[in-house]
Design a protein around this motif. Structure first.
Motif, PDB file in Angstrom:
ATOM      1  N   LEU A  97      68.596 -21.275  99.145  1.00  0.00           N
ATOM      2  CA  LEU A  97      67.171 -20.985  99.034  1.00  0.00           C
ATOM      3  C   LEU A  97      66.518 -21.968  98.057  1.00  0.00           C
ATOM      4  O   LEU A  97      67.040 -22.197  96.961  1.00  0.00           O
ATOM      5  N   GLN A 146      61.005 -20.482  96.525  1.00  0.00           N
ATOM      6  CA  GLN A 146      60.884 -19.289  97.374  1.00  0.00           C
ATOM      7  C   GLN A 146      60.898 -18.033  96.514  1.00  0.00           C
ATOM      8  O   GLN A 146      61.631 -17.956  95.522  1.00  0.00           O
ATOM      9  N   GLN A 169      64.458 -15.654 105.036  1.00  0.00           N
ATOM     10  CA  GLN A 169      65.164 -15.080 103.891  1.00  0.00           C
ATOM     11  C   GLN A 169      65.308 -13.563 103.971  1.00  0.00           C
ATOM     12  O   GLN A 169      66.386 -13.017 103.707  1.00  0.00           O
ATOM     13  N   THR A 210      68.866 -11.784 104.236  1.00  0.00           N
ATOM     14  CA  THR A 210      69.260 -10.931 103.107  1.00  0.00           C
ATOM     15  C   THR A 210      69.705  -9.557 103.614  1.00  0.00           C
ATOM     16  O   THR A 210      70.717  -9.009 103.139  1.00  0.00           O
TER      17      THR A 210
END
Length: 228
Positions: free
Chosen positions: A97, A101, A151, A155
């Motif tokens: 990442l 972000q 993301q 996740t």
């Protein structure tokens, strides 16, 4: 519309400038008239400026350009992961990442609903990564493997895979049979757009901004209408 204004007379004198106005929609001459010199010159200059302005308009090149990959969900943790290069980057399964972000923002209910949706056949959407490239020592170059979009969903997948959340009232990943893991989760396609590697952070930020800031969240009134 365009103008044809040939100079008449000698020595480049604007006296006798003949103004002819054309219109492409009528396929011919709309008007042909003699006007005072300063008016004719004004129209002539305006027409030239318009022509220059129109000729400079052009569509930009795509910023989301690359290869569409049909990776399985399990590709997110199988194989060789991209590695962080600076402390501000964060590892998320095999991806990295960018420092700019935001942290994970989905709540538990959103994560559970997304994972349940995969088992219900609702799909995953796609995610976007910066392609990977390597230096002379075989290490990932800066920004290699950056996850630009996806993301929140990845996740949720990571948390389910690691046994941190359950679905359908208490089913954890480790509770699934090997067949269910493979057929209904691990081997399902999670489409990916893999960009050609770039180290131009401005391009990556612009792409992130356009992918993540253009949506309109549902209001409470929208939800009340849905639940009525």
């Amino acid at each position: 519309m365009y103008l044809d204004s040939p100079l008449r007379g000698s020595g480049g004198d604007a006296q006798g400038l003949d103004l002819t106005i054309y219109n492409s929609s009528s396929h011919g001459i709309l008007a042909h008239t003699y006007l005072p010199d300063y008016v004719r010159i004004h129209f002539f200059l305006v027409a030239q400026l318009l022509e220059i302005a129109m000729s400079s308009l052009a569509l930009p090149a795509p910023i989301l350009a690359g290869n569409q990959r049909s990776y399985s969900i399990s590709a997110l943790w199988e194989g060789t992961p991209a590695r962080t290069n600076v402390d501000q980057e964060r590892q998320l399964l095999n991806l990295v990442l960018p420092p700019w972000q935001r942290p994970p923002s989905w709540g538990l209910d959103q994560q559970v609903q997304f994972i349940e949706g995969i088992f219900l056949g609702l799909g995953t959407g796609y995610y976007v990564i910066n392609g990977r490239d390597y230096d002379d020592q075989g290490h990932d170059k800066p920004m290699s493997g950056w996850l630009i979009d996806g993301q929140q969903r990845i996740t949720a997948i990571a948390r389910f895979f690691h046994g941190e959340i359950s679905i359908f009232g208490g089913i954890f990943f480790q509770d699934l049979s090997l067949g269910d893991k493979r057929r209904r989760f691990n081997n399902l396609i999670f489409p990916c757009i893999e960009m050609d590697y770039t180290n131009d952070e401005k391009v990556l930020k612009e792409l992130y901004r356009r992918l993540n800031f253009s949506g309109t969240p549902h209001t409470e009134a929208d939800l009340e209408l849905l639940n009525a």
